[in-house]
Design a protein around this motif. Structure first.
Motif, PDB file in Angstrom:
ATOM      1  N   ASP A  52       0.813  -1.221   0.000  1.00 52.73           N
ATOM      2  CA  ASP A  52       0.000   0.000   0.000  1.00 52.73           C
ATOM      3  C   ASP A  52       0.848   1.273   0.000  1.00 52.73           C
ATOM      4  OD1 ASP A  52      -2.333  -1.579   0.092  1.00 52.73           O
ATOM      5  OD2 ASP A  52      -2.240  -1.678   2.281  1.00 52.73           O
ATOM      6  N   GLY A  53       1.938   1.269  -0.759  1.00 51.40           N
ATOM      7  CA  GLY A  53       2.776   2.457  -0.880  1.00 51.40           C
ATOM      8  C   GLY A  53       3.717   2.694   0.285  1.00 51.40           C
ATOM      9  N   LYS A  54       3.739   1.788   1.250  1.00 45.02           N
ATOM     10  CA  LYS A  54       4.658   1.878   2.397  1.00 45.02           C
ATOM     11  C   LYS A  54       5.645   0.724   2.314  1.00 45.02           C
ATOM     12  CE  LYS A  54       2.656   5.207   4.933  1.00 45.02           C
ATOM     13  NZ  LYS A  54       3.264   6.309   5.590  1.00 45.02           N
ATOM     14  N   TYR A  55       6.782   0.909   2.964  1.00 46.42           N
ATOM     15  CA  TYR A  55       7.833  -0.103   2.956  1.00 46.42           C
ATOM     16  C   TYR A  55       7.986  -0.648   4.373  1.00 46.42           C
ATOM     17  CZ  TYR A  55       8.470   1.765  -1.606  1.00 46.42           C
ATOM     18  OH  TYR A  55       8.233   2.173  -2.887  1.00 46.42           O
ATOM     19  N   ARG A  56       7.647  -1.908   4.523  1.00 49.33           N
ATOM     20  CA  ARG A  56       7.666  -2.584   5.823  1.00 49.33           C
ATOM     21  C   ARG A  56       9.085  -3.075   6.095  1.00 49.33           C
ATOM     22  NH1 ARG A  56       3.620  -5.951   8.958  1.00 49.33           N
ATOM     23  NH2 ARG A  56       4.670  -7.931   9.264  1.00 49.33           N
ATOM     24  N   LEU A  57       9.690  -2.541   7.130  1.00 54.23           N
ATOM     25  CA  LEU A  57      11.091  -2.794   7.449  1.00 54.23           C
ATOM     26  C   LEU A  57      11.265  -4.198   8.017  1.00 54.23           C
ATOM     27  CD1 LEU A  57      13.934  -1.588   7.560  1.00 54.23           C
ATOM     28  CD2 LEU A  57      13.338  -0.602   9.765  1.00 54.23           C
ATOM     29  N   CYS A  58      12.016  -5.031   7.302  1.00 52.65           N
ATOM     30  CA  CYS A  58      12.244  -6.418   7.710  1.00 52.65           C
ATOM     31  C   CYS A  58      13.632  -6.601   8.316  1.00 52.65           C
ATOM     32  CB  CYS A  58      12.099  -7.351   6.519  1.00 52.65           C
ATOM     33  SG  CYS A  58      10.460  -7.324   5.782  1.00 52.65           S
ATOM     34  N   MET A  59      14.630  -5.943   7.756  1.00 53.46           N
ATOM     35  CA  MET A  59      15.997  -6.029   8.263  1.00 53.46           C
ATOM     36  C   MET A  59      16.629  -4.640   8.203  1.00 53.46           C
ATOM     37  SD  MET A  59      17.305  -9.632   6.645  1.00 53.46           S
ATOM     38  CE  MET A  59      18.710  -9.777   7.732  1.00 53.46           C
ATOM     39  N   GLY A  60      17.272  -4.265   9.302  1.00 52.83           N
ATOM     40  CA  GLY A  60      17.915  -2.961   9.364  1.00 52.83           C
ATOM     41  C   GLY A  60      17.270  -2.027  10.371  1.00 52.83           C
ATOM     42  N   MET A  61      16.535  -2.599  11.331  1.00 54.42           N
ATOM     43  CA  MET A  61      15.831  -1.763  12.305  1.00 54.42           C
ATOM     44  C   MET A  61      16.781  -0.868  13.092  1.00 54.42           C
ATOM     45  SD  MET A  61      14.001  -4.410  11.440  1.00 54.42           S
ATOM     46  CE  MET A  61      13.853  -5.921  12.316  1.00 54.42           C
TER      47      MET A  61
END
Length: 107
Positions: A52-61
């Motif tokens: 939905d136009g957002k980038y869900r952070l999986c690695m690199g918090m």
């Protein structure tokens, strides 16, 4: 791909609050990472999925939290198709382990 920090969201519920994010900043390893980013910038992209136009952070918090505290507004990200472990780990095989001056990247 370069994106503004406002388009990046945390997938972990505990990191979606200020208190949760600040808990990540209390150890020496994180302080070393923040100092490294302050000196050299963020060297490797954040790994995200898109929805939905957002980038869900999986690695690199931890890198993202440090960058935000240092005033970084734009981040290089790599978008992966899903959050399966193999999919997430594969991009990290390309990560740089040395700075331009030959010193090790903080882990």
């Amino acid at each position: 791909m370069i994106v503004h920090k406002d388009l990046i969201v945390f997938r972990e519920t505990h990191l979606q609050t200020e208190k949760g994010r600040m808990l990540q900043t209390r150890n020496e390893k994180w302080k070393k990472l923040k100092a490294d980013i302050e000196k050299n910038g963020i060297i490797n992209p954040l790994i995200c999925t898109e929805r939905d136009g957002k980038y869900r952070l999986c690695m690199g918090m931890r890198r993202f939290i440090a960058g935000c505290l240092l005033g970084i507004d734009y981040y290089e990200i790599e978008v992966v198709p899903n959050e399966e472990p193999d999919t997430l780990v594969n991009p990290t095989k390309k990560y740089k382990t040395k700075h331009k001056d030959g010193t090790d990247v903080s882990k």
